[in-house]
Design an enzyme around this catalytic site. Structure first.
Site, PDB file in Angstrom:
ATOM      1  N   TYR A 143      36.987  45.019  49.211  1.00 43.21           N
ATOM      2  CA  TYR A 143      36.682  43.919  48.289  1.00 43.21           C
ATOM      3  C   TYR A 143      38.001  43.442  47.710  1.00 43.21           C
ATOM      4  CZ  TYR A 143      34.763  41.409  44.240  1.00 43.21           C
ATOM      5  OH  TYR A 143      34.433  40.458  43.296  1.00 43.21           O
TER       6      TYR A 143
ATOM      7  N   ASP B  27      46.533  45.206  48.562  1.00 44.99           N
ATOM      8  CA  ASP B  27      45.726  44.983  47.363  1.00 44.99           C
ATOM      9  C   ASP B  27      45.654  46.315  46.618  1.00 44.99           C
ATOM     10  OD1 ASP B  27      43.880  44.569  45.409  1.00 44.99           O
ATOM     11  OD2 ASP B  27      42.445  43.517  46.681  1.00 44.99           O
TER      12      ASP B  27
ATOM     13  N   LYS C 170      43.520  46.120  36.755  1.00 44.25           N
ATOM     14  CA  LYS C 170      42.796  47.293  36.269  1.00 44.25           C
ATOM     15  C   LYS C 170      43.650  48.286  35.467  1.00 44.25           C
ATOM     16  CE  LYS C 170      39.172  46.722  39.700  1.00 44.25           C
ATOM     17  NZ  LYS C 170      37.807  46.566  39.335  1.00 44.25           N
TER      18      LYS C 170
HETATM   19  C1  LIG Z   1      40.678  46.074  45.339  1.00 39.38           C
HETATM   20  C2  LIG Z   1      40.243  44.924  44.483  1.00 39.38           C
HETATM   21  N1  LIG Z   1      40.852  43.740  44.606  1.00 39.38           N
HETATM   22  C3  LIG Z   1      40.522  42.694  43.837  1.00 39.38           C
HETATM   23  C4  LIG Z   1      39.516  42.789  42.913  1.00 39.38           C
HETATM   24  C5  LIG Z   1      39.164  41.613  42.067  1.00 39.38           C
HETATM   25  O1  LIG Z   1      39.580  41.831  40.770  1.00 39.38           O
HETATM   26  P1  LIG Z   1      38.862  41.108  39.537  1.00 39.38           P
HETATM   27  O2  LIG Z   1      37.490  41.668  39.422  1.00 39.38           O
HETATM   28  O3  LIG Z   1      39.749  41.435  38.369  1.00 39.38           O
HETATM   29  O4  LIG Z   1      38.846  39.645  39.844  1.00 39.38           O
HETATM   30  C6  LIG Z   1      38.846  44.001  42.745  1.00 39.38           C
HETATM   31  C7  LIG Z   1      37.779  44.158  41.748  1.00 39.38           C
HETATM   32  O5  LIG Z   1      37.082  45.126  41.677  1.00 39.38           O
HETATM   33  C8  LIG Z   1      39.210  45.092  43.564  1.00 39.38           C
HETATM   34  O6  LIG Z   1      38.578  46.277  43.473  1.00 39.38           O
END
Ligand SMILES: Cc1ncc(COP(=O)(O)O)c(C=O)c1O
Length: 428
Positions: free
Chosen positions: A139, A236, A264
């Site tokens: 994700y 990511d 996060k």
């Molecule tokens: C690995 C990863 N990338 C991107 C995102 C997107 O982040 P946000 O929810 O702050 O938009 C998340 C959200 O859980 C994530 O787990």
């Protein structure tokens, strides 16, 4: 004071689905009125030990006093100006750049989705190519280029599996989804279609399906293959960054991507994210270059102060040590209990994250997880929640240990897990 049922019912009337994020779902309807340390309390006064940690930001625990104080102090002095830069934005960019190997330059956004969006736009601009590669189970946020093939039904694996109505089919068609840990699939795709591929974006540990580790050669192969084919490599690290190491997983694995995204745990739950990368690419962003990047709230002192304070709490290593020790104990304890209770389980762990799967190994990609017993997974989590130990009652979701979790919390978690697992009917 309003009850849980009252607030949930009122929320359902004025908020679509009653929640402000689809991922908060309906699996455990509640209204939270207080959060502190490793605990939160709902409107009926039920207190939960929290392993969900809001999907991962809370590495220090809820409402950390020194982070909150830093935010108060920053906002007493500053707010947003909308021109120029603030002293603390410079300080944060320098701090991230100091720790994160790929961070020659740093840009701030408010969420991980914004950061991955900007990373992909930059990759397209740099390469002049339109398509990207992502991996099944990962994700990367809510935008059209990546919102697909996360927790897919078996018949959707190997096919486009968009998670939302209203996504542009043309954008979806530009995303190629491959199995995680499969170097050959990436090599073959880049061999055949390399001149279309702007970037390979990878959740370095796909924590959105729990805790599947990259094979030792996987990330380094992505590095050499993307370089050979002129695509950008994007890590990511929205979950892994700062939680596993101040320098992200890239510092642990020794592979340096072109661009990376963080959020996060970087600010212990305050809204801020970062897109970082090599200077030659990052310099293409406006105002210096032609790749548009903006946001009224980017670099807001609330998030910036929280990030600086959180990073400073992590700097001496004691938080990571504490969290890793307790998560390892949780993992070993659950493994032992599952054996004693005769429940087939695989408990995965990395750093402060642990995930009980209701299946036997191996565990290398999403297809392996189709063997997970979803009914048992959710049943176990629901019983833990009923006992006041909050493990999000959705299959495959990870648990996070924070600095606020104590040995006593962990012991109680394992005692409860023993009662719950031993009351689960053994497989005949
Ligand atoms: C690995 C990863 N990338 C991107 C995102 C997107 O982040 P946000 O929810 O702050 O938009 C998340 C959200 O859980 C994530 O787990």
């Amino acid at each position: 004071m309003s009850s849980n049922a009252d607030l949930v019912e009122r929320a359902g009337r004025v908020i679509p689905g009653g929640v402000n994020s689809a991922n908060r779902g309906l699996s455990w309807p509640m209204a939270v009125v207080e959060a502190s340390g490793a605990y939160f309390t709902d409107a009926d006064g039920k207190r939960y030990l929290d392993y969900h940690a809001a999907f991962g930001p809370l590495i220090l625990g809820h409402n950390h006093p020194r982070v909150n104080r830093a935010v108060r102090e920053a906002t007493e002095r500053l707010d947003i100006i909308g021109a120029g830069i603030t002293d603390i934005e410079v300080q944060l960019a320098e701090t991230i750049s100091h720790y994160v190997p790929s961070a020659e330059q740093v840009l701030l956004t408010n969420s991980g989705s914004e950061a991955t969006y900007a990373a992909l736009r930059l990759a397209r601009a740099v390469t002049g190519r339109g398509s990207i590669i992502k991996f099944q189970g990962a994700y990367h946020g809510w935008h059209d280029a990546v919102l697909m093939n996360v927790i897919s039904a078996p018949d959707k694996i190997g096919h486009p599996d968009p998670l939302s109505l209203g996504m542009l089919p043309e954008v979806v068609a530009h995303t190629i989804v491959l199995p995680f840990n499969d170097v050959e699939a990436v090599a073959e795709t880049l061999q055949q279609r390399g001149d279309e591929i702007a970037a390979v974006v990878v959740e370095v540990i796909p924590h959105n399906i729990g805790c599947i580790l990259p094979r030792p050669e996987f990330l380094s192969a992505l590095r050499s293959l993307t370089r050979a084919h002129g695509s950008l490599l994007i890590f990511d690290e929205v979950i892994t960054g700062f939680r596993h190491n101040l320098g992200g997983y890239q510092r642990i694995c020794g592979v340096t991507p072109d661009l990376s995204t963080f959020a996060k745990a970087m600010a212990n739950g305050y809204p801020i994210a970062a897109l970082v990368g090599r200077r030659e690419f990052m310099a293409r962003f406006a105002p210096g270059g032609g790749v548009f990047f903006a946001g009224t709230y980017n670099g807001h002192p609330v998030g910036v102060a929280a990030a600086l304070a959180t990073i400073s709490e992590l700097e001496d290593g004691s938080v990571h040590k504490h969290c890793f020790t307790l998560a390892r104990q949780a993992t070993d304890g659950l493994r032992q209990i599952s054996r004693e209770c005769g429940i087939p389980m695989t408990v995965a762990c990395f750093g402060s994250v642990f995930v009980p799967y209701f299946m036997e190994g191996p565990l290398e990609n999403y297809t392996d997880l189709l063997r997970n017993d979803t009914a048992r997974d959710i049943w176990f989590r629901r019983r833990m929640c009923e006992h006041g130990i909050f493990m999000l009652p959705t299959a495959l979701k990870r648990n996070h240990v924070s600095a606020a979790h104590t040995q006593a919390d962990l012991d109680r978690t394992l005692e409860t897990a023993r009662r719950v697992l031993c009351s689960m009917e053994p497989i005949a």
